[in-house]
Design a protein around this motif. Structure first.
Motif, PDB file in Angstrom:
ATOM      1  N   TRP A 246       0.942  -1.185   0.010  1.00  0.00           N
ATOM      2  CA  TRP A 246      -0.105  -0.103   0.040  1.00  0.00           C
ATOM      3  C   TRP A 246       0.942   1.360   0.085  1.00  0.00           C
ATOM      4  O   TRP A 246       0.532   2.258  -0.394  1.00  0.00           O
ATOM      5  CB  TRP A 246      -1.061   0.124   1.202  1.00  0.00           C
ATOM      6  CG  TRP A 246      -0.370  -0.003   2.455  1.00  0.00           C
ATOM      7  CD1 TRP A 246       0.080  -1.084   3.219  1.00  0.00           C
ATOM      8  CD2 TRP A 246       0.226   1.274   3.271  1.00  0.00           C
ATOM      9  NE1 TRP A 246       0.331  -0.327   4.448  1.00  0.00           N
ATOM     10  CE2 TRP A 246       0.577   0.982   4.424  1.00  0.00           C
ATOM     11  CE3 TRP A 246      -0.051   2.816   3.076  1.00  0.00           C
ATOM     12  CZ2 TRP A 246       1.071   1.818   5.569  1.00  0.00           C
ATOM     13  CZ3 TRP A 246       0.575   3.684   3.844  1.00  0.00           C
ATOM     14  CH2 TRP A 246       1.142   3.304   5.084  1.00  0.00           C
ATOM     15  N   ARG A 255      -4.258   5.829   6.235  1.00  0.00           N
ATOM     16  CA  ARG A 255      -3.446   4.255   6.629  1.00  0.00           C
ATOM     17  C   ARG A 255      -2.129   4.779   7.396  1.00  0.00           C
ATOM     18  O   ARG A 255      -1.554   3.922   8.114  1.00  0.00           O
ATOM     19  CB  ARG A 255      -2.755   3.869   5.163  1.00  0.00           C
ATOM     20  CG  ARG A 255      -4.195   2.850   4.466  1.00  0.00           C
ATOM     21  CD  ARG A 255      -3.715   2.238   3.198  1.00  0.00           C
ATOM     22  NE  ARG A 255      -4.291   1.030   2.886  1.00  0.00           N
ATOM     23  CZ  ARG A 255      -4.565   0.668   1.721  1.00  0.00           C
ATOM     24  NH1 ARG A 255      -4.007   1.121   0.528  1.00  0.00           N
ATOM     25  NH2 ARG A 255      -5.482  -0.476   1.619  1.00  0.00           N
ATOM     26  N   GLU A 259      -0.656   2.812  10.795  1.00  0.00           N
ATOM     27  CA  GLU A 259       0.710   2.202  10.714  1.00  0.00           C
ATOM     28  C   GLU A 259       1.513   2.246  12.020  1.00  0.00           C
ATOM     29  O   GLU A 259       1.960   3.355  12.241  1.00  0.00           O
ATOM     30  CB  GLU A 259       1.630   2.664   9.536  1.00  0.00           C
ATOM     31  CG  GLU A 259       2.767   1.884   9.399  1.00  0.00           C
ATOM     32  CD  GLU A 259       2.619   0.319   9.118  1.00  0.00           C
ATOM     33  OE1 GLU A 259       1.899   0.053   8.410  1.00  0.00           O
ATOM     34  OE2 GLU A 259       3.465  -0.007  10.066  1.00  0.00           O
TER      35      GLU A 259
END
Length: 360
Positions: A246, A255, A259
């Motif tokens: 990704w 995202r 993370e």
């Protein structure tokens, strides 16, 4: 060492780097013949060969008709009996070759060791060893000797001594060295067991970038996998750091926020671009100031996470493409002054940082 010899050594280094990063199909007959020769040198009959498309397949596949002993399971690779025997064979050859260069060729050996062997060792660690680490996952042990035995760096070192420096090997040394060199130039990684040897094909795609003074390579691809094998198994990398797909295919502020790995977050932000990320994430500007360590540029300090701020700066030295990179550095949340924060990243006070002529 003459300039001509030094130049030839550099050419040999590039030649072996090209072989290490090759995407050509394996020369199966040559690889099998050379590995058979190495088996004979440790007193064993040639094995049955089992070819697979990738290291991931090699570690997951049990050749048909073969019942592995518990000690030959992948997770117990450090206990396999044959890799230490091959490693001992290789070390004995190296000791003999080192004896050939003692006294007369030592200056050449030192230079080739630094400019050929060390350079290639760094390149392989940052490129073709990365997929192995991914394939093994948490079981990978960087200090494991078996993959080091297969790296081209030591082969290139002695190849350069022979071809560029004129070191003379004995017929027995030439015979064994050529077996190792043939394997290194003919196939991907291989895993020897008694009676069967699993060999991986090379990848079909490898993307790298130059990052060192001697042309060292590392994995990097901004729009797809950096390494891909014929069975579809692939590895993504951003400037030498292995990342989840990704980060390359669809990096987003959401995202990044989820993370946990700080290096992965950094790579994803760099892919978006620090300025774009700060804009998309809506980070609050705390303060800004002219950068005393980089005249003409500005330091900007933003709120990022709890107790964390990010200092946006411009690189003090130009990149290989001639541009200056804008980058972010996370700093503790108690900094309100960007010059204080910049000094902290160098272990300096704001006053000391302000006295720098130009930082790197």
């Amino acid at each position: 060492m003459s300039v001509l010899v030094q130049r030839e050594a550099a050419e040999i280094r590039e030649e072996w780097l090209g072989r290490a990063l090759s995407t050509l199909p394996a020369d199966r007959p040559a690889a099998e013949a050379a590995i058979s020769g190495l088996y004979r040198l440790i007193g064993l009959a040639p094995p049955r060969f089992h070819w697979v498309a990738s290291p991931a397949a090699a570690l997951a596949t049990v050749p048909r008709g073969v019942r592995l002993r518990p000690s030959e399971a992948v997770e117990r690779m450090s206990e396999w009996p044959l890799p230490p025997r091959f490693a001992a064979l290789m070390r004995e050859l190296c000791r003999g070759l080192d004896a050939q260069v003692r006294w007369v060729h030592q200056p050449m050996d030192r230079l080739i060791r630094r400019e050929v062997r060390s350079s290639l060792s760094q390149s392989t660690a940052s490129s073709i060893l990365v997929p192995l680490r991914v394939a093994h996952g948490s079981q990978y042990r960087p200090g494991g000797v078996w993959y080091g035995v297969q790296c081209v760096s030591w082969v290139a070192h002695y190849d350069a001594l022979r071809r560029a420096a004129g070191v003379v090997f004995t017929p027995e040394q030439i015979q064994q060295f050529d077996l190792w060199a043939t394997v290194a130039r003919s196939c991907g990684w291989w895993w020897p067991r008694e009676g069967v040897c699993v060999i991986s094909e090379r990848p079909v795609t490898v993307h790298t970038e130059v990052w060192g003074d001697d042309g060292e390579a590392r994995l990097h691809c901004a729009d797809g996998p950096a390494v891909r094998y014929a069975d579809g198994w692939d590895v993504y990398a951003w400037h030498g750091t292995q990342v989840p797909s990704w980060v390359i295919k669809d990096p987003s502020v959401g995202r990044i926020a989820q993370e946990a790995n700080v290096e992965v977050r950094r790579c994803a932000i760099e892919h978006i671009g620090w300025a774009s990320y700060i804009d998309q994430a809506g980070l609050r500007l705390v303060s800004s100031a002219p950068d005393p360590g980089n005249p003409g540029s500005e330091l900007r300090l933003y709120d990022m996470r709890k107790e964390t701020r990010v200092l946006l700066a411009v690189n003090g030295s130009v990149e290989r493409d001639g541009r200056r990179r804008r980058y972010g550095l996370t700093v503790p949340g108690f900094f309100d002054d960007p010059i204080d924060a910049a000094g902290w990243t160098y272990g300096l006070s704001a006053e000391q940082y302000s006295l720098l002529v130009r930082r790197t």
